[in-house]
Design an enzyme around this catalytic site. Structure first.
Site, mmCIF file in Angstrom:
data_model
loop_
_atom_site.group_PDB
_atom_site.id
_atom_site.type_symbol
_atom_site.label_atom_id
_atom_site.label_comp_id
_atom_site.label_asym_id
_atom_site.label_seq_id
_atom_site.Cartn_x
_atom_site.Cartn_y
_atom_site.Cartn_z
ATOM 1 C CG ASP A 1 -63.884 -17.370 15.656
ATOM 2 O OD1 ASP A 1 -64.613 -16.699 14.880
ATOM 3 O OD2 ASP A 1 -62.725 -17.712 15.354
ATOM 4 C CG LEU B 1 -58.269 -29.822 7.245
ATOM 5 C CD1 LEU B 1 -58.050 -31.227 6.737
ATOM 6 C CD2 LEU B 1 -59.720 -29.656 7.700
ATOM 7 C CB SER C 1 -51.037 -27.926 9.299
ATOM 8 O OG SER C 1 -50.707 -26.710 8.656
ATOM 9 C CD GLU D 1 -51.828 -19.456 13.630
ATOM 10 O OE1 GLU D 1 -51.628 -20.507 14.263
ATOM 11 O OE2 GLU D 1 -52.413 -19.424 12.523
ATOM 12 C CG ASP E 1 -57.839 -23.124 14.488
ATOM 13 O OD1 ASP E 1 -59.079 -23.299 14.575
ATOM 14 O OD2 ASP E 1 -57.296 -22.560 13.519
HETATM 15 P P1 ADP Z 1 -53.509 -24.366 8.027
HETATM 16 O O1 ADP Z 1 -53.390 -24.059 9.482
HETATM 17 O O2 ADP Z 1 -54.891 -24.246 7.498
HETATM 18 O O3 ADP Z 1 -52.906 -25.678 7.660
HETATM 19 P P2 ADP Z 1 -51.755 -22.103 7.848
HETATM 20 O O4 ADP Z 1 -51.320 -21.254 6.735
HETATM 21 O O5 ADP Z 1 -52.391 -21.444 9.015
HETATM 22 O O6 ADP Z 1 -52.684 -23.245 7.238
HETATM 23 O O7 ADP Z 1 -50.506 -22.907 8.420
HETATM 24 C C1 ADP Z 1 -49.683 -23.635 7.554
HETATM 25 C C2 ADP Z 1 -48.240 -23.321 7.860
HETATM 26 O O8 ADP Z 1 -47.853 -23.915 9.121
HETATM 27 C C3 ADP Z 1 -47.289 -23.945 6.866
HETATM 28 O O9 ADP Z 1 -47.155 -23.102 5.729
HETATM 29 C C4 ADP Z 1 -45.997 -23.995 7.676
HETATM 30 O O10 ADP Z 1 -45.368 -22.746 7.727
HETATM 31 C C5 ADP Z 1 -46.513 -24.314 9.082
HETATM 32 N N1 ADP Z 1 -46.469 -25.787 9.316
HETATM 33 C C6 ADP Z 1 -47.517 -26.599 9.553
HETATM 34 N N2 ADP Z 1 -47.099 -27.883 9.684
HETATM 35 C C7 ADP Z 1 -45.760 -27.883 9.519
HETATM 36 C C8 ADP Z 1 -44.734 -28.890 9.510
HETATM 37 N N3 ADP Z 1 -45.034 -30.182 9.698
HETATM 38 N N4 ADP Z 1 -43.463 -28.503 9.310
HETATM 39 C C9 ADP Z 1 -43.168 -27.199 9.143
HETATM 40 N N5 ADP Z 1 -44.070 -26.224 9.109
HETATM 41 C C10 ADP Z 1 -45.363 -26.531 9.296
HETATM 42 MG MG MG Z 2 -53.794 -22.161 10.383
#
Ligand code: ADP
Ligand code: MG
Length: 407
Positions: free
Chosen positions: A44, A132, A134, A182, A194
């Site tokens: 990327d 993944l 989130s 982000e 993503d």
């Molecule tokens: P990944 O994207 O691999 O899951 P990241 O560190 O980039 O890991 O993102 C995870 C962060 O996103 C969490 O620590 C939180 O701050 C935020 N996040 C993701 N999903 C939620 C949720 N359902 N509620 C609140 N915060 C969330």
């Molecule tokens: Mg992430």
């Protein structure tokens, strides 16, 4: 495959009730998926190709308008609620999960969108921090929910207004704003993949994305092929430093090669033949890094061809080649990822398997015939635990739709 839909639906229903208890109104519900990259790793930031699929794990946003200018946001994952004033959004991060939502609201506002006050309840079953994405799923779900609410508020305030045809939400623009949130607000370096797949994913499809032009193509993933994602449960601490070093090595490759090839702006522009002609001028390590990226771009395009002709065997072979290249040339794998790949390779019905994501831990992804998924779970899960003493999480799903309203 076990049907988890029922459990998810029941939970969604109880969250809807919870929303009514908390905020006294019925919400609209939106969701965006997490993702897994099937092939195209470390391409990327070299302006190349990636091929993610949206996965059947989502972040849901329950939302209802408020008469004032507040955003009240509760995360059910954190059992925590925060409150912001839309007219005085913080300009910088707080180091809190709400950054991901507020960052998106701030970027939408900066792009000229007039948001309206709302109550939000957020819940995700995408494992947090497992690679993944989130993060993209909460950003894109929240962004879509905020935009749709704002358009609905506008319609209500001006019932006679002439509306443009179709859905006014531009998914590519939304993805770009979420990436900006982000990068610039949360402060995490990430490419566009993503947020793009969380916005544009399609059920039963993988998405070939050109990270330079943002052109994309959807390619069929047959229903009877499952995505089995295995979490090594480790993340080695030198990942960040190594990542910066790899980027610098790629840039060094471009600098040297572009002396001979003036049209080369990124490794994306270098062919295998170019590398054969001029590779001897590169330091040995830089040569291997370039060989990975250039080979990986070619593999992604071959993988797209394989999916378009339904040749999963060929696709699987390319996944294995990708893993070898990441392990030997790019050197971003680790013992745990290699072990997971070796265990998965032995299982009947596995077309292919590779590490996925940046490396040094995180997950592998395998493409597995649906009838062999249970044996896969058992063999890989037990084998990994026996060898490492650590029980891996294994997530099985098929490719899912991108962001949208939940009916
Ligand atoms: P990944 O994207 O691999 O899951 P990241 O560190 O980039 O890991 O993102 C995870 C962060 O996103 C969490 O620590 C939180 O701050 C935020 N996040 C993701 N999903 C939620 C949720 N359902 N509620 C609140 N915060 C969330
Ligand atoms: Mg992430």
């Amino acid at each position: 495959m076990p049907d988890t839909n029922l459990a998810v639906e029941n939970h969604a229903h109880s969250l809807e009730q919870k929303f009514v208890q908390l905020f006294g109104e019925s919400p609209r519900i939106y969701q965006a998926p997490g993702r897994v990259n099937l092939i195209g790793e470390h391409t990327d930031y070299n302006d190349g190709f990636v091929m993610p699929a949206a996965i059947g794990f989502h972040t849901r946003v329950f939302i209802a308008p408020r008469p004032d200018r507040k955003l009240v946001i509760r995360s059910e994952n954190y059992s925590e609620q925060v409150e912001f004033d839309l007219d005085h959004l913080p300009a910088t991060r707080a180091g809190h999960w709400s950054d991901y939502v507020i960052g998106v609201a701030e970027m939408l506002a900066r792009s000229g969108k007039k948001l309206s006050g709302a109550n939000l309840l957020v819940y995700g079953d995408v494992p947090l921090g497992a690679g993944l994405s989130s993060s993209a799923s909460i950003e894109v779900a929240a962004g879509y929910a905020l935009l749709d609410s704002a358009y609905r508020a506008l319609d209500q305030a001006n019932p006679g207004r002439t509306k443009p045809e179709g859905n006014p939400i531009d998914r590519t623009k939304l993805a770009l704003l979420c990436q900006k949130a982000e990068n610039d607000f949360v402060g995490a370096r990430c490419g566009i993949m993503d947020q793009f797949i969380a916005s544009h994913g399609k059920r039963g499809r993988a998405l070939l994305l050109d990270c330079r032009s943002l052109e994309y193509r959807l390619l069929p993933l047959p229903d009877d092929a499952a995505l089995a994602i295995c979490n090594t449960m480790v993340k080695h601490s030198h990942a960040q430093g190594a990542d910066n070093q790899r980027r610098a090595e790629c840039e060094a490759g471009v600098r040297i090669l572009s002396k001979h090839l003036p049209n080369v702006r990124a490794l994306r522009d270098v062919t295998t033949e170019d590398l054969e002609a001029y590779g001897s001028e590169l330091p040995e390590i830089v040569m291997r890094r370039c060989r990975h990226v250039i080979g990986e771009d070619a593999r992604v395009l071959q993988a797209a061809e394989a999916l378009s002709t339904g040749d999963l065997q060929a696709f699987g072979k390319l996944m294995l080649e990708s893993h070898r290249s990441l392990r030997d040339d790019y050197e971003v794998s680790c013992a745990e990822l290699d072990l997971m790949v070796e265990l998965a390779k032995q299982v009947e019905g596995v077309y292919g398997v590779r590490m996925t994501g940046g490396g040094f831990g995180g997950c592998t992804v395998a493409l597995v015939q649906a009838g062999h998924v249970e044996a896969f779970r058992r063999t890989v899960g037990e084998g990994y635990e026996r060898a490492t003493g650590c029980k891996p999480e294994i997530y099985v799903c098929t490719a899912a739709d991108g962001v949208g309203e939940v009916a």
